[in-house]
Scaffold this motif. Structure first.
Motif, PDB file in Angstrom:
ATOM      1  N   GLN A 163       0.822  -1.211   0.000  1.00 30.93           N
ATOM      2  CA  GLN A 163       0.000   0.000   0.000  1.00 30.93           C
ATOM      3  C   GLN A 163       0.857   1.263   0.000  1.00 30.93           C
ATOM      4  O   GLN A 163       0.524   2.254  -0.657  1.00 30.93           O
ATOM      5  CB  GLN A 163      -0.922  -0.009   1.225  1.00 30.93           C
ATOM      6  CG  GLN A 163      -1.983  -1.098   1.185  1.00 30.93           C
ATOM      7  CD  GLN A 163      -2.879  -1.077   2.409  1.00 30.93           C
ATOM      8  OE1 GLN A 163      -3.597  -0.120   2.652  1.00 30.93           O
ATOM      9  NE2 GLN A 163      -2.824  -2.141   3.202  1.00 30.93           N
ATOM     10  N   TYR A 171      -5.510   0.707  -3.646  1.00 30.42           N
ATOM     11  CA  TYR A 171      -5.455  -0.625  -3.050  1.00 30.42           C
ATOM     12  C   TYR A 171      -6.860  -1.147  -2.780  1.00 30.42           C
ATOM     13  O   TYR A 171      -7.700  -0.443  -2.206  1.00 30.42           O
ATOM     14  CB  TYR A 171      -4.653  -0.582  -1.749  1.00 30.42           C
ATOM     15  CG  TYR A 171      -4.388  -1.941  -1.125  1.00 30.42           C
ATOM     16  CD1 TYR A 171      -3.380  -2.755  -1.622  1.00 30.42           C
ATOM     17  CD2 TYR A 171      -5.148  -2.396  -0.044  1.00 30.42           C
ATOM     18  CE1 TYR A 171      -3.118  -3.999  -1.065  1.00 30.42           C
ATOM     19  CE2 TYR A 171      -4.893  -3.633   0.526  1.00 30.42           C
ATOM     20  CZ  TYR A 171      -3.883  -4.430   0.016  1.00 30.42           C
ATOM     21  OH  TYR A 171      -3.630  -5.660   0.567  1.00 30.42           O
ATOM     22  N   ASP A 173      -8.597  -4.217  -0.821  1.00 27.56           N
ATOM     23  CA  ASP A 173      -8.348  -5.300   0.131  1.00 27.56           C
ATOM     24  C   ASP A 173      -9.371  -6.414  -0.068  1.00 27.56           C
ATOM     25  O   ASP A 173     -10.583  -6.167  -0.091  1.00 27.56           O
ATOM     26  CB  ASP A 173      -8.434  -4.761   1.556  1.00 27.56           C
ATOM     27  CG  ASP A 173      -8.066  -5.804   2.602  1.00 27.56           C
ATOM     28  OD1 ASP A 173      -7.511  -6.862   2.213  1.00 27.56           O
ATOM     29  OD2 ASP A 173      -8.347  -5.570   3.792  1.00 27.56           O
TER      30      ASP A 173
END
Length: 362
Positions: A163, A171, A173
């Motif tokens: 990140q 990013y 997740d």
């Protein structure tokens, strides 16, 4: 007399084993380990003098030893269940899953991998309207290391490194969507039928919509993954399944590495040494997928490792065209020869194992 009989039986066994070792044809490959086996080395003056003949001959005898697979299994069972070692060949079994210990974290390799992606961005994407995203796929050890007491990466540091250093990409997740049951028992990869939610999150994060009306197809061939052979332990095979929908079935796919048309799924790959190549033909450097049913003009470019082979099909319905690159085999500096970046979505998605061995990315 009893001891004489025992000695004679043991001597006979080893004599028979020795004779068989010399007369049996050399095996070419190990199906369980998915590798070529050493063959009898060439005999010449140079090899005899520099000692390489004996070194090669030792490798040959180890690979061609009679009942080698059976002895590997006995050794693995003895190591794990008699001597109570935590692993065999770096593989341990927990809750029926064969898991490889990836350790320690090599932040230098992770940074190098991110640097290769940064290089692609700087050379070809910066200054365009393309939007970049990045995601990381945890390996099986992420879910079971603590429970088993196994060595493991510092995963949080790895995620934070990605990140922090991949500032060129947003990013996404996906770790909270995954658990050990989303992976094959005998293989490193995730099971496609369990990752539709992962594809949904990635698509949503990139502003695309995917069709979740899937049909599950089951392959009637047992799947023995890469860890099955490496662990050398008796394990039940996995069942290979894959997902289809209208967009996947209508997709026009091209293997650009070899310049030939291909299909999203190829069940004939199940009879090869790499059954996971069922998904998008396996480790190909470049693939293009066109969706004639697309309700959008959006295009996607994916930089991926082998995990992406089973993920990308689930993104087809959200895009008019998807271009897939594997820069472990195609140097990133050459990407500009094959595609022009304009306003596409660009996804970099790699497993923790590949990132931790980032020098595999060119």
């Amino acid at each position: 007399m009893k001891y004489k009989i025992q000695v004679i039986l043991i001597a006979t066994f080893f004599l028979a084993l020795s004779v068989y070792a010399w007369v049996k044809p050399a095996d070419k490959i190990s199906d369980s380990e998915l590798r070529n086996l050493a063959q009898f080395p060439e005999v010449n003056k140079e090899k005899l003098l520099d000692g390489s003949f004996m070194s090669d001959f030792e490798s040959y005898t180890l690979d061609q030893f009679p009942l080698r697979e059976e002895f590997r299994t006995v050794k693995a069972i003895t190591s794990l269940y008699v001597f109570r070692q935590l692993d065999n060949n770096g593989i341990y079994i927990e809750d029926g899953y064969a898991v490889k210990m990836e350790y320690p974290l090599n932040t230098g390799n992770v940074s190098y991998a991110i640097g290769r992606m940064q290089n692609v961005y700087d050379k070809f994407i910066a200054g365009t309207d393309a939007k970049c995203y990045i995601s990381v796929i945890p390996d099986k050890n992420y879910f079971l290391a603590d429970e088993h007491g196994a060595l493991a990466l510092d995963y949080e540091t790895l995620f934070e490194t990605v990140q922090h250093e991949a500032g060129f990409a947003q990013y996404i997740d996906i770790t909270d969507l995954l658990n050990i049951e989303d992976f094959y028992c005998t293989d490193t990869h995730w099971n496609q039928v369990h990752i539709a939610d992962v594809a949904d999150r990635l698509a949503f994060g990139m502003g695309a919509e995917t069709d979740n009306d899937y049909t599950i197809n089951t392959v009637n061939v047992p799947f023995y993954g890469v860890y099955y052979g490496q662990a050398a332990l008796p394990m039940k095979p996995d069942t290979m399944q894959y997902l289809t929908n209208d967009a996947i079935e209508a997709a026009v796919v091209t293997d650009n590495q070899n310049g030939v048309p291909m299909s999203v799924y190829d069940e004939s790959k199940m009879s090869t040494r790499a059954p996971y190549d069922l998904f998008l033909g396996g480790s190909l450097s470049m693939i293009t997928i066109e969706n004639p049913m697309a309700a959008t003009d959006k295009e996607l470019i994916v930089f991926r490792d082998s995990f992406g082979s089973s993920l990308v099909p689930l993104l087809i319905s959200g895009y008019k065209k998807i271009t897939v690159f594997d820069i472990r085999y195609l140097p990133g500096d050459r990407i500009g020869y094959f595609t022009e970046f304009t306003d596409q979505d660009v996804l970099f998605i790699y497993s923790t194992s590949v990132l931790n061995n980032g020098n595999s990315i060119k």
